[in-house]
Design a protein around this motif. Structure first.
Motif, PDB file in Angstrom:
ATOM      1  N   ALA A   1     -57.165  21.494  19.741  1.00  0.00           N
ATOM      2  CA  ALA A   1     -57.946  22.183  18.626  1.00  0.00           C
ATOM      3  C   ALA A   1     -58.075  21.308  17.323  1.00  0.00           C
ATOM      4  N   SER A   2     -57.067  20.165  17.051  1.00  0.00           N
ATOM      5  CA  SER A   2     -57.061  19.511  16.164  1.00  0.00           C
ATOM      6  C   SER A   2     -58.369  18.407  16.239  1.00  0.00           C
ATOM      7  N   PHE A   3     -58.625  18.155  17.669  1.00  0.00           N
ATOM      8  CA  PHE A   3     -59.841  17.156  18.096  1.00  0.00           C
ATOM      9  C   PHE A   3     -61.233  17.994  17.763  1.00  0.00           C
ATOM     10  N   CYS A   4     -61.233  19.229  18.127  1.00  0.00           N
ATOM     11  CA  CYS A   4     -62.094  19.906  18.024  1.00  0.00           C
ATOM     12  C   CYS A   4     -62.680  20.203  16.470  1.00  0.00           C
ATOM     13  N   ALA A   5     -61.649  20.425  15.714  1.00  0.00           N
ATOM     14  CA  ALA A   5     -61.989  20.590  14.224  1.00  0.00           C
ATOM     15  C   ALA A   5     -62.314  19.328  13.887  1.00  0.00           C
ATOM     16  N   TYR A   6     -61.645  17.972  14.137  1.00  0.00           N
ATOM     17  CA  TYR A   6     -62.097  16.918  13.593  1.00  0.00           C
ATOM     18  C   TYR A   6     -63.646  16.506  14.047  1.00  0.00           C
ATOM     19  N   ALA A   7     -64.048  17.059  15.404  1.00  0.00           N
ATOM     20  CA  ALA A   7     -65.510  16.611  15.655  1.00  0.00           C
ATOM     21  C   ALA A   7     -66.172  17.483  14.883  1.00  0.00           C
ATOM     22  N   LEU A   8     -66.119  18.866  14.498  1.00  0.00           N
ATOM     23  CA  LEU A   8     -66.793  19.553  13.752  1.00  0.00           C
ATOM     24  C   LEU A   8     -67.124  18.672  12.292  1.00  0.00           C
ATOM     25  N   LEU A   9     -65.851  18.219  11.731  1.00  0.00           N
ATOM     26  CA  LEU A   9     -65.788  17.770  10.388  1.00  0.00           C
ATOM     27  C   LEU A   9     -66.849  16.667  10.345  1.00  0.00           C
ATOM     28  N   LEU A  10     -66.964  15.595  11.402  1.00  0.00           N
ATOM     29  CA  LEU A  10     -67.782  14.552  11.517  1.00  0.00           C
ATOM     30  C   LEU A  10     -69.166  14.961  11.416  1.00  0.00           C
ATOM     31  N   TYR A  11     -69.625  16.208  12.088  1.00  0.00           N
ATOM     32  CA  TYR A  11     -70.782  16.719  12.009  1.00  0.00           C
ATOM     33  C   TYR A  11     -71.233  17.557  10.933  1.00  0.00           C
ATOM     34  N   GLY A  12     -70.350  17.390   9.803  1.00  0.00           N
ATOM     35  CA  GLY A  12     -70.713  18.098   8.742  1.00  0.00           C
ATOM     36  C   GLY A  12     -70.262  19.580   8.455  1.00  0.00           C
TER      37      GLY A  12
ATOM     38  N   ALA B   1     -47.222   9.220   9.169  1.00  0.00           N
ATOM     39  CA  ALA B   1     -47.698   8.287   8.441  1.00  0.00           C
ATOM     40  C   ALA B   1     -49.027   8.695   7.513  1.00  0.00           C
ATOM     41  N   SER B   2     -49.612   9.972   8.281  1.00  0.00           N
ATOM     42  CA  SER B   2     -50.763  10.615   7.634  1.00  0.00           C
ATOM     43  C   SER B   2     -50.165  11.329   6.245  1.00  0.00           C
ATOM     44  N   ALA B   3     -49.136  12.071   6.545  1.00  0.00           N
ATOM     45  CA  ALA B   3     -48.369  12.817   5.720  1.00  0.00           C
ATOM     46  C   ALA B   3     -47.851  11.990   4.599  1.00  0.00           C
ATOM     47  N   SER B   4     -47.205  10.927   4.907  1.00  0.00           N
ATOM     48  CA  SER B   4     -46.814   9.891   3.837  1.00  0.00           C
ATOM     49  C   SER B   4     -47.811   9.505   3.071  1.00  0.00           C
TER      50      SER B   4
ATOM     51  N   ARG C   1     -65.377  24.607   8.636  1.00  0.00           N
ATOM     52  CA  ARG C   1     -65.091  25.350  10.130  1.00  0.00           C
ATOM     53  C   ARG C   1     -63.545  24.390  10.193  1.00  0.00           C
ATOM     54  N   CYS C   2     -63.524  23.478   9.815  1.00  0.00           N
ATOM     55  CA  CYS C   2     -62.383  22.276   9.752  1.00  0.00           C
ATOM     56  C   CYS C   2     -61.056  22.708   8.886  1.00  0.00           C
ATOM     57  N   ARG C   3     -61.701  23.130   7.674  1.00  0.00           N
ATOM     58  CA  ARG C   3     -60.780  23.741   6.762  1.00  0.00           C
ATOM     59  C   ARG C   3     -60.062  24.998   7.398  1.00  0.00           C
ATOM     60  N   LYS C   4     -60.655  25.760   7.917  1.00  0.00           N
ATOM     61  CA  LYS C   4     -60.362  26.983   8.515  1.00  0.00           C
ATOM     62  C   LYS C   4     -59.497  27.007   9.642  1.00  0.00           C
ATOM     63  N   PHE C   5     -59.529  25.815  10.427  1.00  0.00           N
ATOM     64  CA  PHE C   5     -58.756  25.485  11.201  1.00  0.00           C
ATOM     65  C   PHE C   5     -57.304  25.173  10.683  1.00  0.00           C
ATOM     66  N   LEU C   6     -57.341  24.101   9.842  1.00  0.00           N
ATOM     67  CA  LEU C   6     -56.211  23.604   8.974  1.00  0.00           C
ATOM     68  C   LEU C   6     -55.327  24.809   8.523  1.00  0.00           C
ATOM     69  N   GLU C   7     -56.162  25.832   7.908  1.00  0.00           N
ATOM     70  CA  GLU C   7     -55.446  27.205   7.112  1.00  0.00           C
ATOM     71  C   GLU C   7     -54.939  27.790   8.272  1.00  0.00           C
TER      72      GLU C   7
ATOM     73  N   GLU D   1     -57.583  13.240   7.974  1.00  0.00           N
ATOM     74  CA  GLU D   1     -59.172  13.048   8.139  1.00  0.00           C
ATOM     75  C   GLU D   1     -59.915  14.032   7.193  1.00  0.00           C
ATOM     76  N   TYR D   2     -59.373  15.106   7.169  1.00  0.00           N
ATOM     77  CA  TYR D   2     -60.123  16.297   6.378  1.00  0.00           C
ATOM     78  C   TYR D   2     -60.547  15.887   4.864  1.00  0.00           C
ATOM     79  N   VAL D   3     -58.935  15.272   4.285  1.00  0.00           N
ATOM     80  CA  VAL D   3     -59.040  14.870   2.915  1.00  0.00           C
ATOM     81  C   VAL D   3     -59.787  13.834   2.761  1.00  0.00           C
ATOM     82  N   LYS D   4     -59.756  12.724   3.614  1.00  0.00           N
ATOM     83  CA  LYS D   4     -60.560  11.498   3.447  1.00  0.00           C
ATOM     84  C   LYS D   4     -62.023  11.825   3.457  1.00  0.00           C
ATOM     85  N   ILE D   5     -62.616  12.732   4.274  1.00  0.00           N
ATOM     86  CA  ILE D   5     -63.906  12.876   4.282  1.00  0.00           C
ATOM     87  C   ILE D   5     -64.520  13.792   3.210  1.00  0.00           C
ATOM     88  N   THR D   6     -63.699  14.932   2.737  1.00  0.00           N
ATOM     89  CA  THR D   6     -64.024  15.811   1.808  1.00  0.00           C
ATOM     90  C   THR D   6     -63.805  15.653   0.434  1.00  0.00           C
ATOM     91  N   LYS D   7     -62.645  14.681   0.220  1.00  0.00           N
ATOM     92  CA  LYS D   7     -61.944  14.543  -1.075  1.00  0.00           C
ATOM     93  C   LYS D   7     -61.308  15.957  -1.711  1.00  0.00           C
TER      94      LYS D   7
END
Length: 367
Positions: free
Chosen positions: A43-54, A185-188, A58-64, A128-134
């Protein structure tokens, strides 16, 4: 009639959006009983794919969803921590699971649930979500579940567990620890926490110490075998540089033993459906080739993936028309049918991810 590339991209996006649950989770596959659950890794990769395509929301909802679901397991994490510190026996069903009901609850089952890769993967997805969305507000909102995840990983990362293929319970796996090291490393970086960074480096050292005398990353930390999931050390988790000598040596071994006509196998002794080629892994390898600047090779890998899509644009879990062990194919057909879980949403997502990076990489090297 086969769909063209544009149609396959559209179909893959449509499937991910259609089957994302109202809570934010994704089923691994909507058409296979064993996969009608949310696997954190897939599911993390599903959310990332949707993030890449704008599809940011939906990605945020998955993280929540990850946040709520993991926090619901806090008592379990504490029990595991106490048992581990006292060297008490921990049964498999006491560990946090790889798969949840779509609403985030648990269902008792004998599925190989103890897999640690998924808990690193969702941390990577958060970065990845934070990098793209700030959107740094989410770091405050999710901090408690991030801390709980890391507490859990600190307790269990040295334990034997099932690998990403639901196999080899009594081993420690390169790909699993790649996910853990990458997620830490991401969390760090996200929380500027040196303790998380030191933890990540400890996991990376364990991976470095496993390098064989032939100079390759093995499937198991004990040194045996190879597995194409070693690619996760570079894509997406960047534990090792894509041009690292050991990465390239392992890639050479994979290419000589686990690729036929641009279709990628999992590992040499794979007997699942006779041991077929996995479009999922084609996408990971294409992504890696793009990082190496080998755009034409990546294109050929993606073309093979497109060739195994059915008339609906669904990708199978694996394509077993050229199996490694054909004598094992029929027993799996008898058990689960001839068509292996189409559509597998992780595979659809990885196709989108590979396409995104192919376009981005092509522009870089052409421009």
């Amino acid at each position: 009639m086969k769909l063209n590339r544009t149609q396959l991209i559209e179909k893959s996006l449509e499937l991910l959006k259609k089957y994302q649950h109202e809570t934010g989770s994704f089923p691994a596959s909507p058409n296979f009983d064993e996969f009608r659950y949310c696997f954190l890794r897939d599911a993390s990769f599903c959310a990332y794919a949707l993030l890449l395509y704008g599809e940011v929301e939906r990605c945020r909802k998955f993280l929540e969803w990850c946040h709520r679901t993991i926090l619901s397991q806090s008592d379990k994490v504490e029990t595991i921590r106490k048992k581990a510190s006292g060297s008490d026996y921990i049964s498999l069903n006491e560990f946090l699971p790889v798969r949840y009901e779509l609403d985030g609850t648990l269902k008792d089952s004998d599925w190989p649930n103890f897999q640690i890769d998924c808990y690193g993967t969702w941390l990577w997805c958060l970065e990845e979500y934070v990098k793209i969305t700030k959107d740094e507000q989410i770091l405050i909102e999710l901090e408690s579940s991030v801390n709980l995840t890391i507490s859990y990983l600190k307790t269990v990362w040295t334990f034997a567990s099932f690998d990403c293929w639901e196999e080899h319970q009594y081993r420690r796996h390169t790909s699993s620890l790649a996910c853990v090291a990458g997620g830490l490393a991401s969390a760090s970086r996200l929380y500027q926490d040196e303790n998380f960074g030191r933890f990540s480096e400890a996991v990376k050292k364990a991976l470095s110490d496993s390098i064989t005398g032939e100079g390759i990353f093995p499937k198991f930390l004990s040194g045996e075998d190879i597995d194409t999931s070693f690619l996760w050390l570079s894509v997406p988790f960047n534990v090792f540089n894509s041009k690292d000598a050991t990465m390239l040596a392992t890639l050479k071994e994979i290419e000589s033993r686990l690729i036929i006509d641009n279709g990628v196998y999992r590992y040499p002794n794979d007997t699942y459906y006779g041991g077929g080629r996995w479009p999922l892994l084609n996408s990971f390898l294409a992504w890696y080739k793009i990082k190496l600047g080998k755009i034409e090779e990546a294109e050929e890998l993606i073309k093979w993936t497109e060739s195994v899509a059915d008339e609906n644009g669904f990708f199978p879990e694996n394509n077993y028309d050229v199996p490694l062990f054909p004598e094992h194919t029929q027993k799996w057909i008898d058990k689960w049918g001839a068509h292996v879980t189409p559509p597998l949403l992780w595979t659809q997502a990885m196709y989108l991810i590979a396409q995104y990076h192919l376009e981005k990489g092509s522009s870089k090297f052409i421009g």
